[in-house]
Design an enzyme around this catalytic site. Sequence first.
Site, PDB file in Angstrom:
ATOM      1  N   CYS A   1      -3.368   9.369   2.898  1.00 13.25           N
ATOM      2  CA  CYS A   1      -3.284   9.267   1.873  1.00 13.25           C
ATOM      3  C   CYS A   1      -4.121   9.352   1.527  1.00 13.25           C
ATOM      4  O   CYS A   1      -4.592   8.060   0.071  1.00 13.25           O
ATOM      5  CB  CYS A   1      -2.812   7.222   2.457  1.00 13.25           C
ATOM      6  SG  CYS A   1      -0.994   7.155   2.778  1.00 13.25           S
TER       7      CYS A   1
ATOM      8  N   CYS B   1       0.565   8.325  -4.403  1.00 11.96           N
ATOM      9  CA  CYS B   1      -0.320   8.241  -2.897  1.00 11.96           C
ATOM     10  C   CYS B   1      -0.782   9.695  -3.100  1.00 11.96           C
ATOM     11  O   CYS B   1      -0.066  10.386  -3.775  1.00 11.96           O
ATOM     12  CB  CYS B   1       0.128   8.045  -1.620  1.00 11.96           C
ATOM     13  SG  CYS B   1      -0.748   8.135  -0.684  1.00 11.96           S
TER      14      CYS B   1
ATOM     15  N   LYS C   1       6.459  -4.557   2.446  1.00 14.97           N
ATOM     16  CA  LYS C   1       6.903  -3.014   3.199  1.00 14.97           C
ATOM     17  C   LYS C   1       6.859  -2.428   4.534  1.00 14.97           C
ATOM     18  O   LYS C   1       5.891  -3.161   4.840  1.00 14.97           O
ATOM     19  CB  LYS C   1       6.631  -1.827   1.939  1.00 14.97           C
ATOM     20  CG  LYS C   1       7.393  -0.533   2.980  1.00 14.97           C
ATOM     21  CD  LYS C   1       7.295   1.080   2.205  1.00 14.97           C
ATOM     22  CE  LYS C   1       7.797   1.965   3.012  1.00 14.97           C
ATOM     23  NZ  LYS C   1       7.209   2.943   2.248  1.00 14.97           N
TER      24      LYS C   1
ATOM     25  N   SER D   1      13.278   4.190   5.064  1.00 14.87           N
ATOM     26  CA  SER D   1      14.495   4.528   5.825  1.00 14.87           C
ATOM     27  C   SER D   1      14.886   4.795   7.044  1.00 14.87           C
ATOM     28  O   SER D   1      16.073   4.494   7.637  1.00 14.87           O
ATOM     29  CB  SER D   1      13.458   6.051   5.635  1.00 14.87           C
ATOM     30  OG  SER D   1      12.206   6.047   6.052  1.00 14.87           O
TER      31      SER D   1
ATOM     32  N   LYS E   1       2.014  -3.302   3.153  1.00 19.77           N
ATOM     33  CA  LYS E   1       2.168  -2.545   3.497  1.00 19.77           C
ATOM     34  C   LYS E   1       2.285  -2.135   4.736  1.00 19.77           C
ATOM     35  O   LYS E   1       0.813  -2.442   5.160  1.00 19.77           O
ATOM     36  CB  LYS E   1       1.962  -0.708   2.769  1.00 19.77           C
ATOM     37  CG  LYS E   1       2.676  -0.087   3.087  1.00 19.77           C
ATOM     38  CD  LYS E   1       2.344   1.213   1.929  1.00 19.77           C
ATOM     39  CE  LYS E   1       3.362   2.568   3.049  1.00 19.77           C
ATOM     40  NZ  LYS E   1       2.887   3.298   1.972  1.00 19.77           N
TER      41      LYS E   1
ATOM     42  N   TYR F   1      17.670   2.121   0.065  1.00 20.04           N
ATOM     43  CA  TYR F   1      18.859   4.292   0.070  1.00 20.04           C
ATOM     44  C   TYR F   1      20.446   3.358  -0.165  1.00 20.04           C
ATOM     45  O   TYR F   1      21.124   4.358  -0.745  1.00 20.04           O
ATOM     46  CB  TYR F   1      18.295   4.707   1.658  1.00 20.04           C
ATOM     47  CG  TYR F   1      17.373   5.040   1.071  1.00 20.04           C
ATOM     48  CD1 TYR F   1      16.547   6.559   0.880  1.00 20.04           C
ATOM     49  CD2 TYR F   1      16.068   4.343   2.384  1.00 20.04           C
ATOM     50  CE1 TYR F   1      15.411   6.630   0.737  1.00 20.04           C
ATOM     51  CE2 TYR F   1      14.782   4.616   1.794  1.00 20.04           C
ATOM     52  CZ  TYR F   1      14.396   5.874   1.786  1.00 20.04           C
ATOM     53  OH  TYR F   1      13.297   6.134   1.358  1.00 20.04           O
TER      54      TYR F   1
ATOM     55  N   CYS G   1      -0.696  11.060   0.656  1.00 20.56           N
ATOM     56  CA  CYS G   1       0.218  11.999   1.395  1.00 20.56           C
ATOM     57  C   CYS G   1       1.258  13.451   1.558  1.00 20.56           C
ATOM     58  O   CYS G   1       0.999  13.717   2.186  1.00 20.56           O
ATOM     59  CB  CYS G   1       0.220  10.609   2.146  1.00 20.56           C
ATOM     60  SG  CYS G   1       1.177   9.037   1.208  1.00 20.56           S
TER      61      CYS G   1
HETATM   62 ZN   LIG Z   1       0.264   7.596   1.806  1.00 21.94          ZN
END
Ligand SMILES: [Zn+2]
Length: 326
Positions: free
Chosen positions: A132, A122, A250, A276, A197, A315, A124
Site C-alpha cells: 500500500c 491507495c 472496514k 467482499s 481498517k 456489493y 497497492c
Molecule cells: Zn492499499
Amino acid sequence: MSERIRRLRRLRRTETVRRMVREIDLRPDDFILPLFVAGGRNVDHPLPAIPGMRVLSGEPLIEEAKRVRDLGIPALLLFPIVAPEDKDESGSGACRQGGAVQEATVLLKKQVPEILVITDLCLCEYTSHSHCGVLKNGEIDNDLSLEMIRQAALCQAEAGADVVAPSGMMDGSVAVIRAALDEGGHSSVMTMPYSAKFASRLYGPFKTATNSAPGESKHATHQLDIANRRQALEKISQDVEQGADMIIVKPDLTSLDIIAAARERFSVPIAGYNVSGIYNLVCAATADNQCERVGLMMEILTCVRRAGADLIITYFAKEAARLLGR
Ligand SMILES: [Zn+2]
C-alpha cells in the site's frame, strides 16, 4: 401475577405494528456501490472473485452508472484493475492523468453528473509489489508514501472526483490530502478515509480481483490488529481532527462495536464497508435459496445501520435498492 407483567410482545405481534415501530429503515440513499474500472474502450467482463461484479469502462460503465442512479443509489466507489505491465515500484500509475480511475471519473462526471464519484486512493493496485505504500529497505515508508498519496489525490480531484478515499492507513494522509486539495483549488472535494481498517481475512476476494495481495504479514504492518478497539478509535479521532468529512470502518460486520462507539463520539457520517468476504460468504451460504439470500442480506445491512453507520459500502447495493424500491 399477570397484571404485573409488562407485555412488550404487544409491539411485536403483527407485521403491521412491527412495521410501525421499526427503528431502522434502509433506503437506497444509504448505499455506496463499489465499482471496478479498467483502462481501454468499452471494457465489460465479469470479475470471477466477486460473483455478479464486473470490470467496466466506456459505454458499459455509463450504462451501469445510469442503472445505479435510477435505483436511487447516490454514490459509486471506484477501484482500478491495473494490468501488470502498468505497475511499478512506486505506484506512479496512481498519479497519472488518463489512468483507469481518472478516466472513469471524467466520463462519469460528464455523462451521469448526479452520481457522486468516490475514488479509492491507495498505491497497492498500482505497485508491482502490491504493497500500500512506497518501500524503503523492504518496509513501507510512511512519508515517502504520503508524497505519492498527495499527488494521487490531486490527480483524482482534477479528474472531477467528488470524494477521495485514502485506504492505505498511512499516518497523516488526511492532513496532507486536505492541504493539497485546498491549495490546488479543490476545497469542495471531500475526504473519506478508511479510518479504522483492520487487517482482515475478509478482504480475500477483493485482493484476488484486483491482483493486489502482498500477503497478510505485510498488511499487518499498517492495518489495525483485529483485537484493538482503542487504537481504532484513536485513528478515527486523528482523521476527524485532520479534517475528514466522513469516515469508513472496514470490515463492518466484524466491527459493529467500533461503529457504535464512533457514533457516540464523533459527529461525522460513518460508512461501514461490507467487504467482499462477507458478500461471498452470504452468496455461498445461500446459493440454493434466494429467499434466504435476500433475508440475510437485509438483516446484515440493517444491523450495520443499527450499530450507527449512516452509509454502507456494499456489493449488495443494487440488489437491496431494487428490493426497497423508490
Ligand atoms: Zn492499499
